[in-house]
Scaffold this active site. Structure first.
Site, PDB file in Angstrom:
ATOM      1  N   ASP A 122       4.231   3.002  -0.324  1.00 14.12           N
ATOM      2  CA  ASP A 122       2.901   3.556  -0.597  1.00 14.12           C
ATOM      3  C   ASP A 122       2.877   5.078  -0.676  1.00 14.12           C
ATOM      4  OD1 ASP A 122       1.190   1.235  -0.810  1.00 14.12           O
ATOM      5  OD2 ASP A 122       1.615   0.876   1.300  1.00 14.12           O
ATOM      6  N   ASP A 180      -0.022  -4.071  -6.009  1.00 17.35           N
ATOM      7  CA  ASP A 180      -0.463  -2.737  -5.593  1.00 17.35           C
ATOM      8  C   ASP A 180       0.571  -1.665  -5.925  1.00 17.35           C
ATOM      9  OD1 ASP A 180      -1.107  -5.017  -3.961  1.00 17.35           O
ATOM     10  OD2 ASP A 180      -2.189  -3.743  -2.564  1.00 17.35           O
TER      11      ASP A 180
END
Length: 401
Positions: A122, A180
């Site tokens: 991330d 994602d």
């Protein structure tokens, strides 16, 4: 005589330009979005200043529980840590309010160490949404160095045998990759351009291509999690973590895909990425369970009624992505996507979703769903809902007003 005619000609040109400028100004003033956006930005500024008074210096906001008047925070290693400073920087850009820049700078200082974090995929969210915006507003070699190290850390999670960036630690999976992850590829494109190292670009393209190959169903909905064999790259399983079921279309997952493939087209101009972004947009906007206000229920495959939880974060991501996608498609599609984004932003700006000053813990939007199956962040505000809402407002203001 010729001189007199020239002066008359110049004067007429001046009047024409003046008339066009006045007409343009009237059109901007007539667009109800303009006033709405300015009100929202003013409210957001006050909210984020208020949030700062409740936030420990070494923590980042995650969510807020109104029934307990309790803010949940995280350390900088949590995946959402870049959104709060990123939103502050968007607001500073629009307001020139020095307090916002000071608040953002304080959070950047504690976030800086995550450039060395190789335990998460991330880093795009964490570093590019924060330091990326800071560097965009004021190019800074220190910011660039942090981001380039972060991109290097992210690249360590790419295994050529699989052709994808590993998302989580293996846990019950061997090599999990979530939709994602498409959102971190913009960070790698930036790193390739800044450093001249094509490795980053090649990783991004390979990841996007393999996601395109394996993550999407015939109806163009996306699987949330795919588990791969780390040695051969073969698909082992298609699952969900945050969605309703393995076969369902988790709303925010579809939004991540839409945004990610729109970025892929911008960065490469490869029509296959534009085609995929359009397919995801059409799946979303034409879904029979998409409410009329275009704020999705948290998963498109749950039973939907007036009490089914909505996900404002998915709506905000969709709005921002659709605004950009509208710039790349034919006129009829462009109008459709622009109008959809406007509808989303107008409805997110209603009393149902927009917080009042000094309420909602300082968050801007209400009614997002983080992780329904785990029972966490259910029907609460979320930092990334705020971030993409403000980004979408700024995009509309900069591109269409």
């Amino acid at each position: 005589m010729k001189s007199r005619n020239l002066h008359i000609f110049i004067f007429c040109c001046f009047l024409l330009v003046l008339s066009q400028c006045q007409q343009k100004e009237q059109e901007v003033q007539a667009d109800p979005m303009a006033e709405m956006i300015e009100k929202n930005l003013a409210l957001a500024t006050e909210q984020y200043k208020y949030m700062a008074t409740r936030l420990p210096a070494d923590r980042m906001p995650k969510t807020y529980y109104s029934e307990k008047d309790s803010m949940e925070t995280s350390n900088t290693g949590w995946w959402t840590s870049g959104f709060y400073p990123g939103t502050l920087l968007y607001l500073y850009e629009q307001t020139a309010d020095q307090e916002l820049l000071d608040l953002a700078s304080q959070k950047l200082a504690i976030l800086e160490k995550e450039q060395f974090n190789t335990g998460t995929h991330d880093l795009g969210f964490m570093l590019f949404c924060s330091f990326g915006n800071a560097n965009r507003l004021n190019e800074n070699e220190a910011y660039k160095k942090i981001m380039l190290q972060g991109a290097e850390s992210l690249s360590t999670r790419f295994k050529p045998e699989v052709g994808l960036i590993q998302s989580w630690g293996s846990g019950k999976w061997k090599y999990p990759v979530i939709i994602d992850n498409m959102m971190n590829l913009e960070f790698l494109f930036w790193a390739a351009k800044e450093s001249g190292n094509e490795k980053f670009k090649e990783i991004a393209i390979t990841h996007a291509d393999n996601t395109l190959k394996n993550h999407f169903r015939e109806d163009n909905s996306s699987v949330h999690v795919i588990d791969y064999d780390p040695e051969t790259g073969e698909v082992i399983a298609r699952n969900t973590a945050q969605g309703f079921a393995d076969e369902s279309a988790w709303a925010r997952g579809q939004a991540w895909g839409l945004y990610g493939y729109t970025v892929m087209f911008r960065e490469t101009m490869d029509p296959k990425y534009l085609d995929q972004a359009v397919k995801i947009a059409e799946f979303t906007l034409n879904h029979p369970k998409l409410p009329a206000d275009l704020i999705p229920i948290w998963d498109y495959d749950v039973e939907a009624d007036e009490n089914t939880l909505r996900d404002a974060s998915a709506a905000a991501i969709n709005a921002s992505a659709l605004l950009e996608l509208s710039k790349y498609v034919e006129e009829n599609q462009s109008e459709k996507y622009l109008n959809a984004a406007k509808t989303i932003l107008q409805n997110l700006s209603s009393e149902t979703y927009l917080a009042k000053k000094d309420e909602n813990g300082g968050f801007i939007l209400k009614h997002s769903v983080g992780h329904f199956p785990a029972g966490t962040e259910v029907d609460t505000p979320l930092t990334y809902a705020d971030y993409y809402f403000i980004e979408a407002l700024v995009r509309y203001k900069n591109w269409f007003l």
